[in-house]
Design a protein around this motif. Structure first.
Motif, PDB file in Angstrom:
ATOM      1  N   MET A   1       0.668  -1.345  -0.026  1.00  0.00           N
ATOM      2  CA  MET A   1      -0.079   0.079  -0.015  1.00  0.00           C
ATOM      3  C   MET A   1       0.846   1.281   0.058  1.00  0.00           C
ATOM      4  O   MET A   1       1.813   1.183   0.809  1.00  0.00           O
ATOM      5  N   ALA A   2       0.558   2.244  -0.872  1.00  0.00           N
ATOM      6  CA  ALA A   2       1.312   3.420  -0.666  1.00  0.00           C
ATOM      7  C   ALA A   2       0.792   4.242   0.419  1.00  0.00           C
ATOM      8  O   ALA A   2      -0.129   4.339   0.880  1.00  0.00           O
ATOM      9  N   LYS A   3       1.914   4.791   0.890  1.00  0.00           N
ATOM     10  CA  LYS A   3       1.897   5.818   1.916  1.00  0.00           C
ATOM     11  C   LYS A   3       2.497   7.282   1.629  1.00  0.00           C
ATOM     12  O   LYS A   3       3.340   7.218   0.984  1.00  0.00           O
ATOM     13  N   GLN A   4       1.688   8.130   2.005  1.00  0.00           N
ATOM     14  CA  GLN A   4       2.141   9.489   1.574  1.00  0.00           C
ATOM     15  C   GLN A   4       2.746  10.316   2.913  1.00  0.00           C
ATOM     16  O   GLN A   4       2.270  10.152   4.119  1.00  0.00           O
ATOM     17  N   PHE A   5       3.746  11.029   2.596  1.00  0.00           N
ATOM     18  CA  PHE A   5       4.302  12.151   3.610  1.00  0.00           C
ATOM     19  C   PHE A   5       4.524  13.312   3.264  1.00  0.00           C
ATOM     20  O   PHE A   5       4.905  13.673   2.054  1.00  0.00           O
ATOM     21  N   GLU A   6       4.430  14.335   4.174  1.00  0.00           N
ATOM     22  CA  GLU A   6       4.861  15.704   3.850  1.00  0.00           C
ATOM     23  C   GLU A   6       6.452  16.105   3.723  1.00  0.00           C
ATOM     24  O   GLU A   6       6.535  17.197   2.855  1.00  0.00           O
ATOM     25  N   ARG A   7       7.098  15.308   3.963  1.00  0.00           N
ATOM     26  CA  ARG A   7       8.340  15.571   3.846  1.00  0.00           C
ATOM     27  C   ARG A   7       9.446  14.284   3.879  1.00  0.00           C
ATOM     28  O   ARG A   7       8.966  13.264   4.212  1.00  0.00           O
ATOM     29  N   ILE A   8      10.713  14.388   3.246  1.00  0.00           N
ATOM     30  CA  ILE A   8      11.615  13.457   3.407  1.00  0.00           C
ATOM     31  C   ILE A   8      11.834  13.003   4.971  1.00  0.00           C
ATOM     32  O   ILE A   8      12.400  14.025   5.771  1.00  0.00           O
ATOM     33  N   GLU A   9      11.762  11.779   5.474  1.00  0.00           N
ATOM     34  CA  GLU A   9      11.893  11.657   6.894  1.00  0.00           C
ATOM     35  C   GLU A   9      13.442  10.825   6.904  1.00  0.00           C
ATOM     36  O   GLU A   9      13.826  10.458   5.959  1.00  0.00           O
ATOM     37  N   ASP A  10      13.758  10.555   8.319  1.00  0.00           N
ATOM     38  CA  ASP A  10      14.935   9.893   8.276  1.00  0.00           C
ATOM     39  C   ASP A  10      15.080   8.443   7.699  1.00  0.00           C
ATOM     40  O   ASP A  10      16.015   8.438   7.060  1.00  0.00           O
ATOM     41  N   GLY A  11      14.167   7.670   7.793  1.00  0.00           N
ATOM     42  CA  GLY A  11      14.199   6.487   6.891  1.00  0.00           C
ATOM     43  C   GLY A  11      14.307   6.672   5.420  1.00  0.00           C
ATOM     44  O   GLY A  11      14.807   5.637   4.834  1.00  0.00           O
ATOM     45  N   HIS A  12      13.532   7.512   5.014  1.00  0.00           N
ATOM     46  CA  HIS A  12      13.583   7.809   3.440  1.00  0.00           C
ATOM     47  C   HIS A  12      15.096   8.342   3.190  1.00  0.00           C
ATOM     48  O   HIS A  12      15.796   7.912   1.987  1.00  0.00           O
ATOM     49  N   ARG A  13      15.572   9.088   3.736  1.00  0.00           N
ATOM     50  CA  ARG A  13      17.214   9.522   3.549  1.00  0.00           C
ATOM     51  C   ARG A  13      18.080   8.370   3.691  1.00  0.00           C
ATOM     52  O   ARG A  13      18.864   8.455   2.571  1.00  0.00           O
ATOM     53  N   THR A  14      17.656   7.475   4.729  1.00  0.00           N
ATOM     54  CA  THR A  14      18.574   6.391   4.775  1.00  0.00           C
ATOM     55  C   THR A  14      18.554   5.349   3.508  1.00  0.00           C
ATOM     56  O   THR A  14      19.384   5.135   2.941  1.00  0.00           O
ATOM     57  N   PHE A  15      17.233   5.226   3.087  1.00  0.00           N
ATOM     58  CA  PHE A  15      17.081   4.652   1.762  1.00  0.00           C
ATOM     59  C   PHE A  15      17.638   4.971   0.673  1.00  0.00           C
ATOM     60  O   PHE A  15      18.269   4.486  -0.167  1.00  0.00           O
ATOM     61  N   ILE A  16      17.465   6.464   0.347  1.00  0.00           N
ATOM     62  CA  ILE A  16      18.058   7.270  -0.748  1.00  0.00           C
ATOM     63  C   ILE A  16      19.486   6.884  -0.615  1.00  0.00           C
ATOM     64  O   ILE A  16      20.142   6.664  -1.902  1.00  0.00           O
ATOM     65  N   GLU A  17      20.204   7.039   0.425  1.00  0.00           N
ATOM     66  CA  GLU A  17      21.569   7.136   0.442  1.00  0.00           C
ATOM     67  C   GLU A  17      22.296   5.587   0.225  1.00  0.00           C
ATOM     68  O   GLU A  17      23.282   5.371  -0.361  1.00  0.00           O
ATOM     69  N   ARG A  18      21.202   4.606   0.304  1.00  0.00           N
ATOM     70  CA  ARG A  18      21.926   3.185  -0.272  1.00  0.00           C
ATOM     71  C   ARG A  18      21.590   2.865  -1.646  1.00  0.00           C
ATOM     72  O   ARG A  18      21.975   1.818  -2.301  1.00  0.00           O
ATOM     73  N   GLN A  19      20.960   3.711  -2.404  1.00  0.00           N
ATOM     74  CA  GLN A  19      20.512   3.484  -3.908  1.00  0.00           C
ATOM     75  C   GLN A  19      21.782   3.891  -4.730  1.00  0.00           C
ATOM     76  O   GLN A  19      22.538   4.687  -4.264  1.00  0.00           O
ATOM     77  N   HIS A  20      21.733   3.294  -6.073  1.00  0.00           N
ATOM     78  CA  HIS A  20      22.729   3.630  -6.793  1.00  0.00           C
ATOM     79  C   HIS A  20      22.258   4.180  -7.901  1.00  0.00           C
ATOM     80  O   HIS A  20      23.131   4.795  -8.882  1.00  0.00           O
ATOM     81  N   ILE A  21      20.887   4.393  -8.178  1.00  0.00           N
ATOM     82  CA  ILE A  21      20.380   4.908  -9.461  1.00  0.00           C
ATOM     83  C   ILE A  21      19.077   5.534  -8.978  1.00  0.00           C
ATOM     84  O   ILE A  21      18.372   4.988  -7.975  1.00  0.00           O
ATOM     85  N   PHE A  22      18.717   6.461  -9.641  1.00  0.00           N
ATOM     86  CA  PHE A  22      17.072   6.954  -9.579  1.00  0.00           C
ATOM     87  C   PHE A  22      16.949   7.462 -10.974  1.00  0.00           C
ATOM     88  O   PHE A  22      17.464   7.642 -11.750  1.00  0.00           O
ATOM     89  N   PHE A  23      15.505   7.901 -10.879  1.00  0.00           N
ATOM     90  CA  PHE A  23      14.963   8.064 -12.158  1.00  0.00           C
ATOM     91  C   PHE A  23      14.266   9.305 -11.920  1.00  0.00           C
ATOM     92  O   PHE A  23      13.493   9.459 -11.109  1.00  0.00           O
ATOM     93  N   PHE A  24      14.423  10.445 -12.902  1.00  0.00           N
ATOM     94  CA  PHE A  24      13.892  11.699 -12.852  1.00  0.00           C
ATOM     95  C   PHE A  24      13.162  11.965 -13.846  1.00  0.00           C
ATOM     96  O   PHE A  24      13.353  11.841 -15.083  1.00  0.00           O
TER      97      PHE A  24
END
Length: 184
Positions: A1-24
């Protein structure tokens, strides 16, 4: 299920830091939707509502044209290793071109050893929604490294060749929208 947030939270930041690719992805009005894969090597979380990446010289500049036209943009990260997850950052993009004061400040903050070869602009996403979803259908892949092709191409072109290339290829989108690019 999709979850929505108003801002980047600490867990999101950690997830982003572990990735090697993103799509824009970006679009404006009736323009074509552009989606580009990017290495996270030049991606930066500036704060909980703002991210940016240093954009290297490429064959087109759709994002700049869409940003100039006030278009929408989305950064998407997928977990290809580990637990499945998709993270999307929705908002509006803005572009600061090479040589501008904002560009120079970004480089000073994130690239103390100097401007990477081929750099042309900073794309900033002002976030209005963060969303996660399961990512159960995303396949797994193993990251084996970065491709040196773009760096080798830029090195071969040299600074003057890159400047000429940007003047030829980066002034308008494929739909004819102006990018606002002007070499400083």
């Amino acid at each position: 299920m999709a979850k929505q947030f108003e801002r980047i939270e600490d867990g999101h930041r950690t997830f982003i830091e572990r990735q090697h690719i993103f799509f824009f992805g970006s679009a404006a009005g009736d323009s074509r939707v552009n989606i580009s894969p990017r290495s996270t090597q030049h991606f930066h979380v500036l704060d909980d509502l703002t991210v940016a990446y240093l954009d290297l010289t490429g064959s087109g500049s759709e994002t700049a044209a869409h940003a100039k036209a006030g278009g929408r943009a989305t950064a998407m990260f997928c977990s290809f290793e580990g637990p499945p997850l998709i993270l999307r950052l929705y908002g509006r993009a803005r572009v600061d071109f090479r040589g501008s004061a904002t560009y120079k400040a970004f480089l000073a903050r994130h690239y103390r050893s100097g401007e990477p070869l081929g750099a042309r602009q900073v794309v900033t996403l002002d976030i209005d929604l963060v969303q996660t979803s399961c990512g159960f259908a995303v396949p797994t892949f193993e990251h084996t490294g970065e491709r040196p092709v773009l760096d080798n191409w830029a090195e071969k072109k040299g600074e003057e060749g890159l400047r000429a290339y940007r003047q030829e290829k980066n002034l308008a989108s494929i739909d004819g929208l102006p990018t606002g690019f002007a070499e400083a």
